[in-house]
Design a protein around this motif. Structure first.
Motif, PDB file in Angstrom:
ATOM      1  N   THR A   1       0.841  -1.191   0.000  1.00  0.00           N
ATOM      2  CA  THR A   1       0.000   0.000   0.000  1.00  0.00           C
ATOM      3  C   THR A   1       0.882   1.248   0.000  1.00  0.00           C
ATOM      4  N   PRO A   2       0.707   2.145  -0.967  1.00  0.00           N
ATOM      5  CA  PRO A   2       1.493   3.382  -0.950  1.00  0.00           C
ATOM      6  C   PRO A   2       1.046   4.292   0.200  1.00  0.00           C
ATOM      7  N   VAL A   3       2.017   4.794   0.957  1.00  0.00           N
ATOM      8  CA  VAL A   3       1.765   5.736   2.045  1.00  0.00           C
ATOM      9  C   VAL A   3       2.562   6.998   1.746  1.00  0.00           C
ATOM     10  N   ILE A   4       1.870   8.126   1.663  1.00  0.00           N
ATOM     11  CA  ILE A   4       2.492   9.389   1.252  1.00  0.00           C
ATOM     12  C   ILE A   4       2.915  10.182   2.484  1.00  0.00           C
ATOM     13  N   LEU A   5       4.185  10.590   2.516  1.00  0.00           N
ATOM     14  CA  LEU A   5       4.718  11.394   3.612  1.00  0.00           C
ATOM     15  C   LEU A   5       5.092  12.779   3.118  1.00  0.00           C
ATOM     16  N   GLY A   6       4.941  13.767   3.980  1.00  0.00           N
ATOM     17  CA  GLY A   6       5.362  15.119   3.643  1.00  0.00           C
ATOM     18  C   GLY A   6       4.684  16.141   4.533  1.00  0.00           C
ATOM     19  N   THR A   7       5.071  17.373   4.349  1.00  0.00           N
ATOM     20  CA  THR A   7       4.457  18.473   5.087  1.00  0.00           C
ATOM     21  C   THR A   7       3.263  18.998   4.310  1.00  0.00           C
ATOM     22  N   LEU A   8       2.568  19.969   4.876  1.00  0.00           N
ATOM     23  CA  LEU A   8       1.412  20.555   4.194  1.00  0.00           C
ATOM     24  C   LEU A   8       1.802  21.199   2.865  1.00  0.00           C
ATOM     25  N   ALA A   9       3.093  21.525   2.702  1.00  0.00           N
ATOM     26  CA  ALA A   9       3.553  22.092   1.436  1.00  0.00           C
ATOM     27  C   ALA A   9       3.456  21.092   0.292  1.00  0.00           C
ATOM     28  N   GLU A  10       3.305  19.803   0.634  1.00  0.00           N
ATOM     29  CA  GLU A  10       3.218  18.753  -0.398  1.00  0.00           C
ATOM     30  C   GLU A  10       1.768  18.320  -0.659  1.00  0.00           C
ATOM     31  N   GLU A  11       0.802  19.086  -0.194  1.00  0.00           N
ATOM     32  CA  GLU A  11      -0.607  18.702  -0.383  1.00  0.00           C
ATOM     33  C   GLU A  11      -0.966  18.538  -1.855  1.00  0.00           C
ATOM     34  N   LYS A  12      -0.489  19.439  -2.702  1.00  0.00           N
ATOM     35  CA  LYS A  12      -0.822  19.345  -4.121  1.00  0.00           C
ATOM     36  C   LYS A  12      -0.255  18.062  -4.713  1.00  0.00           C
ATOM     37  N   ALA A  13       0.997  17.748  -4.389  1.00  0.00           N
ATOM     38  CA  ALA A  13       1.600  16.520  -4.904  1.00  0.00           C
ATOM     39  C   ALA A  13       0.826  15.303  -4.419  1.00  0.00           C
ATOM     40  N   ALA A  14       0.403  15.313  -3.154  1.00  0.00           N
ATOM     41  CA  ALA A  14      -0.369  14.192  -2.613  1.00  0.00           C
ATOM     42  C   ALA A  14      -1.704  14.051  -3.339  1.00  0.00           C
ATOM     43  N   GLU A  15      -2.346  15.175  -3.637  1.00  0.00           N
ATOM     44  CA  GLU A  15      -3.619  15.128  -4.368  1.00  0.00           C
ATOM     45  C   GLU A  15      -3.423  14.519  -5.749  1.00  0.00           C
ATOM     46  N   GLU A  16      -2.316  14.850  -6.402  1.00  0.00           N
ATOM     47  CA  GLU A  16      -2.034  14.293  -7.733  1.00  0.00           C
ATOM     48  C   GLU A  16      -1.816  12.789  -7.654  1.00  0.00           C
ATOM     49  N   ILE A  17      -1.130  12.357  -6.591  1.00  0.00           N
ATOM     50  CA  ILE A  17      -0.910  10.922  -6.406  1.00  0.00           C
ATOM     51  C   ILE A  17      -2.238  10.210  -6.195  1.00  0.00           C
ATOM     52  N   LEU A  18      -3.088  10.779  -5.344  1.00  0.00           N
ATOM     53  CA  LEU A  18      -4.364  10.148  -5.009  1.00  0.00           C
ATOM     54  C   LEU A  18      -5.330  10.135  -6.189  1.00  0.00           C
ATOM     55  N   GLU A  19      -5.229  11.120  -7.077  1.00  0.00           N
ATOM     56  CA  GLU A  19      -6.070  11.121  -8.273  1.00  0.00           C
ATOM     57  C   GLU A  19      -5.768   9.911  -9.141  1.00  0.00           C
ATOM     58  N   THR A  20      -4.484   9.552  -9.210  1.00  0.00           N
ATOM     59  CA  THR A  20      -4.066   8.413 -10.023  1.00  0.00           C
ATOM     60  C   THR A  20      -4.184   7.104  -9.261  1.00  0.00           C
ATOM     61  N   CYS A  21      -3.897   7.173  -7.964  1.00  0.00           N
ATOM     62  CA  CYS A  21      -3.884   5.966  -7.126  1.00  0.00           C
ATOM     63  C   CYS A  21      -4.707   6.229  -5.865  1.00  0.00           C
ATOM     64  N   PRO A  22      -6.032   6.159  -5.949  1.00  0.00           N
ATOM     65  CA  PRO A  22      -6.879   6.481  -4.794  1.00  0.00           C
ATOM     66  C   PRO A  22      -6.714   5.521  -3.625  1.00  0.00           C
ATOM     67  N   GLN A  23      -6.092   4.361  -3.843  1.00  0.00           N
ATOM     68  CA  GLN A  23      -5.882   3.398  -2.755  1.00  0.00           C
ATOM     69  C   GLN A  23      -4.729   3.820  -1.838  1.00  0.00           C
ATOM     70  N   ALA A  24      -3.950   4.807  -2.266  1.00  0.00           N
ATOM     71  CA  ALA A  24      -2.844   5.278  -1.429  1.00  0.00           C
ATOM     72  C   ALA A  24      -3.387   5.956  -0.177  1.00  0.00           C
ATOM     73  N   ARG A  25      -2.569   5.971   0.871  1.00  0.00           N
ATOM     74  CA  ARG A  25      -2.936   6.657   2.110  1.00  0.00           C
ATOM     75  C   ARG A  25      -2.026   7.876   2.300  1.00  0.00           C
ATOM     76  N   SER A  26      -2.632   8.996   2.600  1.00  0.00           N
ATOM     77  CA  SER A  26      -1.862  10.226   2.778  1.00  0.00           C
ATOM     78  C   SER A  26      -1.682  10.542   4.259  1.00  0.00           C
ATOM     79  N   LEU A  27      -0.422  10.728   4.651  1.00  0.00           N
ATOM     80  CA  LEU A  27      -0.097  11.200   6.003  1.00  0.00           C
ATOM     81  C   LEU A  27       0.488  12.611   5.938  1.00  0.00           C
ATOM     82  N   ILE A  28       0.153  13.343   4.874  1.00  0.00           N
ATOM     83  CA  ILE A  28       0.667  14.690   4.692  1.00  0.00           C
ATOM     84  C   ILE A  28       0.295  15.568   5.888  1.00  0.00           C
TER      85      ILE A  28
END
Length: 321
Positions: free
Chosen positions: A209-236
């Motif tokens: 399972t993809p788990v996304i790490l980053g600060t709030l500055a990476e919210e846009k990148a996380a949204e792009e990842i989730l658009e392509t891979c909605p099964q990913a989990r964001s811990l941004i």
């Protein structure tokens, strides 16, 4: 005094390391070597506010002082810094920042200058290798401490960071870390979010399972990842540095840009692939660990998911091999 002789009668030591995150993490090994060498000395860290908690948690330091980095025209700020340094009363300063700024701090001790390890003019234990700027940070600092008489500098031991996770940070049984961040002013160091998302889909096929790490500055990148891979989990925006270390210790693999958290993740010995553009050089600043690879492409937009997957398979302990 011979530059390779180890100063023995040292009661107080000041170590200067102001940032950034990756540089600070790579300096922990030399800091730990100093503590091992002078077990009974009072050792103070001079750093910047973002690294206060990291320095305190390390168990290396008796005290952590904060450098507000006053500009040269701020006479009041410079005088406060001078008092801070002089009141600390160091017998030895180990300057691991080795910038023009930190080297200039030697002048603030006048008329009683302590022993000095670094590149400041007149340093008692200078790191005088003319090729130092072409050395990897870890190798450069190891050689600097050798000039001070410390022969053994081990890799940074970050085991002190591992601990419990917040209750809301529930993790899958098997997961891969995606670290899409980078300095906001260096967009050329970022692999595009949609490509991270496409990689996430491939990782799912391997049971990760993809788990996304980053600060709030990476919210846009996380949204792009989730658009392509909605099964990913964001811990941004949900993790501290200590929690990132704990998560890295549990992850099966990590893929990220050349950014500070990847230094932390690789130091926890998580099998990791770090993506580089021509904006930085892993030969000088690459992440270190026992299962790390670099993949470099002049323009990261040209780096394909297949290229990343094939490199991930070559990592020691890779779950994809």
């Amino acid at each position: 005094m011979n530059a390779y002789s180890l100063p023995r009668d040292i009661n107080r030591i000041l170590i200067i390391k102001l940032g950034a995150l990756g540089d600070f993490i790579q300096a922990i090994g030399p800091m730990q070597a100093a503590r091992e060498t002078w077990k009974d000395a009072h050792i103070t860290l001079l750093t910047t506010k973002p690294f206060r908690s990291l320095g305190q948690a390390s168990g290396i330091f008796d005290e952590v002082l904060i450098d507000t980095r006053p500009p040269l025209f701020d006479i009041g700020g410079i005088l406060k810094l001078r008092k801070l340094l002089r009141d600390d009363g160091a017998d030895l300063v180990i300057d691991l920042q080795t910038s023009d700024r930190s080297g200039a701090y030697q002048r603030l001790y006048w008329p009683r200058r302590p022993l000095w390890s670094g590149i400041a003019p007149g340093a008692s234990h200078p790191h005088d290798n003319k090729d130092r700027d072409r050395m990897h940070t870890v190798d450069r600092q190891r050689e600097q401490l050798a000039r001070l008489g410390i022969a053994a500098v081990k890799p940074s031991d970050l085991s002190f960071l591992a601990g419990d996770l917040s209750a809301d940070l529930e993790l899958p049984d098997r997961f891969a870390l995606l670290v899409p961040g980078g300095a906001p002013h260096r967009p050329e160091k970022r692999w595009p979010g949609p490509l991270f998302g496409a990689l996430g889909l491939q990782l799912l096929e391997h049971g990760l399972t993809p788990v996304i790490l980053g600060t709030l500055a990476e919210e846009k990148a996380a949204e792009e990842i989730l658009e392509t891979c909605p099964q990913a989990r964001s811990l941004i925006g949900k993790t501290s540095l200590m929690e990132i270390a704990t998560i890295a210790g549990k992850a099966s693999i990590a893929i990220g840009n050349d950014t500070g958290p990847m230094h932390l993740i690789t130091s926890m010995n998580c099998p990791s692939l770090v993506l580089y553009s021509n904006a930085s050089d892993p030969a000088l600043c690459g992440q270190r660990g026992n299962s790390v690879a670099y993949l470099r492409e002049a323009n990261l937009a040209n780096l394909t998911v297949d290229m990343v997957l094939e490199t991930l398979k070559t990592l020691p302990r890779s779950p994809l091999s």
